[in-house]
Design a protein around this motif. Structure first.
Motif, mmCIF file in Angstrom:
data_model
loop_
_atom_site.group_PDB
_atom_site.id
_atom_site.type_symbol
_atom_site.label_atom_id
_atom_site.label_comp_id
_atom_site.label_asym_id
_atom_site.label_seq_id
_atom_site.Cartn_x
_atom_site.Cartn_y
_atom_site.Cartn_z
ATOM 1 N N ASN A 113 0.864 -1.168 0.000
ATOM 2 C CA ASN A 113 0.000 0.000 0.000
ATOM 3 C C ASN A 113 0.907 1.226 0.000
ATOM 4 O OD1 ASN A 113 -1.816 2.009 0.449
ATOM 5 N ND2 ASN A 113 -2.733 1.096 2.275
ATOM 6 N N VAL A 114 1.044 1.864 -1.169
ATOM 7 C CA VAL A 114 1.940 3.001 -1.266
ATOM 8 C C VAL A 114 1.199 4.176 -1.898
ATOM 9 C CG1 VAL A 114 4.096 1.706 -1.384
ATOM 10 C CG2 VAL A 114 2.850 2.203 -3.474
ATOM 11 N N GLY A 115 1.665 5.355 -1.621
ATOM 12 C CA GLY A 115 1.048 6.533 -2.201
ATOM 13 C C GLY A 115 2.097 7.563 -2.558
ATOM 14 N N THR A 116 1.813 8.331 -3.605
ATOM 15 C CA THR A 116 2.698 9.431 -3.972
ATOM 16 C C THR A 116 1.874 10.431 -4.780
ATOM 17 O OG1 THR A 116 4.832 10.003 -4.917
ATOM 18 C CG2 THR A 116 3.550 8.372 -6.105
ATOM 19 N N VAL B 70 6.041 13.378 -2.450
ATOM 20 C CA VAL B 70 5.511 12.818 -1.216
ATOM 21 C C VAL B 70 5.448 11.316 -1.399
ATOM 22 C CG1 VAL B 70 3.356 12.548 0.082
ATOM 23 C CG2 VAL B 70 4.177 14.809 -0.511
ATOM 24 N N MET B 71 5.709 10.580 -0.337
ATOM 25 C CA MET B 71 5.629 9.133 -0.435
ATOM 26 C C MET B 71 5.063 8.602 0.874
ATOM 27 S SD MET B 71 8.798 6.722 -1.543
ATOM 28 C CE MET B 71 9.587 6.544 0.042
ATOM 29 N N ASN B 72 4.064 7.737 0.796
ATOM 30 C CA ASN B 72 3.503 7.096 1.988
ATOM 31 C C ASN B 72 3.681 5.594 1.857
ATOM 32 O OD1 ASN B 72 2.286 9.622 2.525
ATOM 33 N ND2 ASN B 72 0.548 9.019 1.256
ATOM 34 N N PHE B 73 4.025 4.959 2.939
ATOM 35 C CA PHE B 73 4.009 3.498 2.959
ATOM 36 C C PHE B 73 3.964 3.067 4.414
ATOM 37 C CE2 PHE B 73 8.367 2.534 4.375
ATOM 38 C CZ PHE B 73 8.991 3.745 4.165
ATOM 39 N N SER B 74 3.734 1.786 4.640
ATOM 40 C CA SER B 74 3.744 1.296 6.007
ATOM 41 C C SER B 74 4.331 -0.098 6.048
ATOM 42 C CB SER B 74 2.341 1.321 6.604
ATOM 43 O OG SER B 74 1.437 0.752 5.699
#
Lengths: 152, 103
Positions: A113-116, B70-74
């Motif tokens: 689950n990644v976002g950019t 921007v980068m989101n991960f977990s």
């Protein structure tokens, strides 16, 4: 004799050229930034450049993106995959000059689950290509980019 | 040297959510300046994230990623106070490494 010398040197030059084009030399400089994939112009070419043949449609990939993006320079896109053994996630924008925007390698223990945020030149389909268990899967969502600012 | 990144790593249950804001122009190489000359491409290519020395994400960016990416991960297995280290490399060879502790 003269001609043989020419053939010989020609042969070795060709070999050097082959080595360069095969990516042997720049490989050390950029660990695994896949130039072919980032140069590819459409979904199929990107999947081929990443080492697959075709991408199968899958309902287990969720793309979170706005239906209408007001600013094409900053379009937030998140991709979540429920496929087992997800190894990598790639985000593609179909109508950009080069389709592939970003690719994420997911080691074990990291959630798929990644976002950019990406740039979009115009309204286009956004594809998420997921590699899971050695196979490629794709999901698609259309994002409209409004240029005038007052709806589209 | 580029500006520092802003990294936030937060423990939620047994997963650590990481958000990164990198300061970078992300120039595509397609735009032209006022004189009509092409502005050369300048963008982040590789981003790697490690937790206690173990890789938790490798990302490869093309020029289509927005300015100041921007980068989101977990990931699973983090604990409060653990270090998360993010490193990026751009196409001109510039590098930047920043770290934060999981909160």
């Amino acid at each position: 004799m003269q001609r043989r010398v020419v053939i010989k040197t020609g042969g070795s030059l060709a070999m050097i050229a082959a080595a360069i084009s095969a990516g042997v030399l720049p490989q050390s400089a950029f660990a695994s930034w896949n130039k072919n994939a980032f140069d590819a112009k459409n979904l199929n070419d990107v999947v081929k450049a990443m080492g697959g043949s075709t991408a199968e449609k899958s309902g287990d990939i969720a793309i979170t993106a706005p239906d209408i993006a007001e600013n094409g320079a900053v379009v937030p896109i998140a991709v979540a995959s429920k496929l087992a053994n997800t190894e990598s996630i790639a985000i593609l924008v179909e109508k950009n000059p080069s389709s592939l925007a970003a690719q994420f390698d997911i080691p074990g223990g990291t959630e798929a689950n990644v976002g950019t945020r990406v740039k979009m030149g115009q309204s286009s389909n956004v594809h998420a290509v997921v590699k899971a268990g050695g196979k490629y899967y794709v999901a698609t969502k259309e994002v409209k980019v409004t240029l005038g600012g007052c709806g589209g | 040297m580029a500006d520092p990144m802003r990294i936030r790593a937060q423990l939620k249950g047994d997963t650590t959510e990481v958000r990164v804001l990198m300061a970078h122009v992300m120039e595509t190489g397609q735009r032209k300046d006022a004189a009509g000359a092409t502005i050369p491409a300048h963008y982040i290519q590789n981003v790697s994230a490690t937790h206690n020395g173990k890789s938790v994400l490798s990302a490869y960016f093309g020029p289509a990623v927005s300015q100041n990416p921007v980068m989101n991960f977990s990931f699973k297995g983090g604990a409060k106070g653990d270090k998360v280290v993010i490193t990026w490399t751009d196409n001109k060879g510039d590098k930047r490494t920043d770290e934060t502790a999981i909160a």
